[in-house]
Design a protein around this motif. Structure first.
Motif, mmCIF file in Angstrom:
data_model
loop_
_atom_site.group_PDB
_atom_site.id
_atom_site.type_symbol
_atom_site.label_atom_id
_atom_site.label_comp_id
_atom_site.label_asym_id
_atom_site.label_seq_id
_atom_site.Cartn_x
_atom_site.Cartn_y
_atom_site.Cartn_z
ATOM 1 N N THR A 7 0.863 -1.183 0.000
ATOM 2 C CA THR A 7 0.000 0.000 0.000
ATOM 3 C C THR A 7 0.897 1.230 0.000
ATOM 4 O O THR A 7 1.660 1.449 0.940
ATOM 5 N N LEU A 9 1.688 5.506 -0.785
ATOM 6 C CA LEU A 9 1.187 6.874 -0.854
ATOM 7 C C LEU A 9 2.192 7.678 -1.637
ATOM 8 O O LEU A 9 3.392 7.666 -1.325
ATOM 9 N N LYS A 32 -3.008 -1.051 -3.115
ATOM 10 C CA LYS A 32 -3.692 0.238 -3.002
ATOM 11 C C LYS A 32 -2.657 1.339 -3.159
ATOM 12 O O LYS A 32 -1.508 1.186 -2.713
ATOM 13 N N TYR A 34 -2.546 5.513 -2.467
ATOM 14 C CA TYR A 34 -3.116 6.809 -2.127
ATOM 15 C C TYR A 34 -2.466 7.855 -3.026
ATOM 16 O O TYR A 34 -1.246 8.058 -2.984
ATOM 17 N N LEU A 53 -6.341 11.635 -2.206
ATOM 18 C CA LEU A 53 -6.155 12.116 -0.841
ATOM 19 C C LEU A 53 -5.554 13.514 -0.904
ATOM 20 O O LEU A 53 -4.625 13.768 -1.683
ATOM 21 N N ALA A 70 -4.844 7.171 6.214
ATOM 22 C CA ALA A 70 -4.080 6.142 5.495
ATOM 23 C C ALA A 70 -3.183 5.362 6.451
ATOM 24 O O ALA A 70 -1.947 5.390 6.322
ATOM 25 N N VAL A 73 -0.360 2.358 5.070
ATOM 26 C CA VAL A 73 0.732 2.636 4.136
ATOM 27 C C VAL A 73 1.987 1.845 4.503
ATOM 28 O O VAL A 73 2.401 1.805 5.664
#
Length: 240
Positions: A7, A9, A32, A34, A53, A70, A73
């Motif tokens: 995950t 970001l 995922k 972000y 986001l 989040a 992450v």
């Protein structure tokens, strides 16, 4: 780090290198991503794994809110930045502060907010998108170069401080990439997709530094010599 199932970001995700990072992460099987931007309404990826986001590097409340939103992450990509083309002596001091506030303080605030999240999720990794200008200065870009130099050594400090929690911290250096921020630049530019490809390959091998292009490699190699020789060569090749 194997990207499959991670995950991530990514800041500055709506265009340029940030957008290319998201595309590469999706291609490599991230669970995922972000997509962080000052204007999340501009995020337009057609993939359910992408979560827009809001993150403004100059707004610490937005950073704290993003960290709360989040908590899963495992990979943080600090990509967001600006370029004001400001010299440090005659340039507008507000622009010089914006460069430092964005590249140094903003990146540091985001990293501090997500460091405990990475620790709770097993360590993970931080990627900071730096520049060949971390290592030298070019006329008209003194503020950017100074801010990137500060961000580079901050990256080194963060790496040391987060090693105990198992977080890999990687710095990525490049010259010019064909993105909006380089509009009007007439020199050679790399494909921006090369940046995430090389960075993620570096994460897979545990690399703490990735030098994407020949220009950055040349600048880095010059650091061991007399800076007078490097800057004399640079001046000789300046336009006009």
């Amino acid at each position: 780090m194997n990207i499959t199932g991670q995950t991530a970001l990514v800041t500055g995700a709506n265009r340029g290198i940030g957008r290319q990072f998201i595309l590469e992460l999706l291609d490599q099987g991230a669970a995922k991503v972000y997509a962080a931007s000052r204007r999340p309404e501009t995020i337009d990826f057609d993939d359910d794994r992408v979560v827009p986001l809001r993150v403004d590097l100059l707004d610490r409340e937005s950073i704290a809110a993003a960290a709360a939103a989040a908590p899963d992450v495992t990979l943080l990509v600090n990509n967001a930045g600006i370029s004001t083309s400001t010299p440090v002596i005659t340039g507008d001091l507000d622009d010089i502060h914006r460069e430092m506030d964005t590249h140094f303080w903003g990146t540091l605030h985001v990293t501090r907010a997500f460091a405990p999240i990475l620790a709770a999720n097993g360590g993970g990794a931080v990627v900071n998108i730096l520049s060949a200008l971390s290592w030298f200065s070019y006329p008209g870009n003194g503020a950017y170069a100074a801010a990137k130099a500060a961000e580079w050594n901050m990256t080194n400090a963060v790496r040391q401080e987060l090693s105990a929690q198992g977080t890999l911290v990687q710095g990525v250096h490049l010259g010019a990439a064909a993105t909006d921020i380089m509009a009007g630049y007439e020199g050679p530019m790399i494909d921006p997709r090369d940046v995430p490809r090389d960075s993620l390959a570096g994460l897979a091998s545990g690399a703490i530094e990735v030098v994407v292009d020949d220009w950055s490699a040349m600048v880095k190699a010059s650091l061991g010599g007399d800076p007078a020789a490097f800057y004399a060569q640079l001046e000789a090749n300046l336009p006009g």
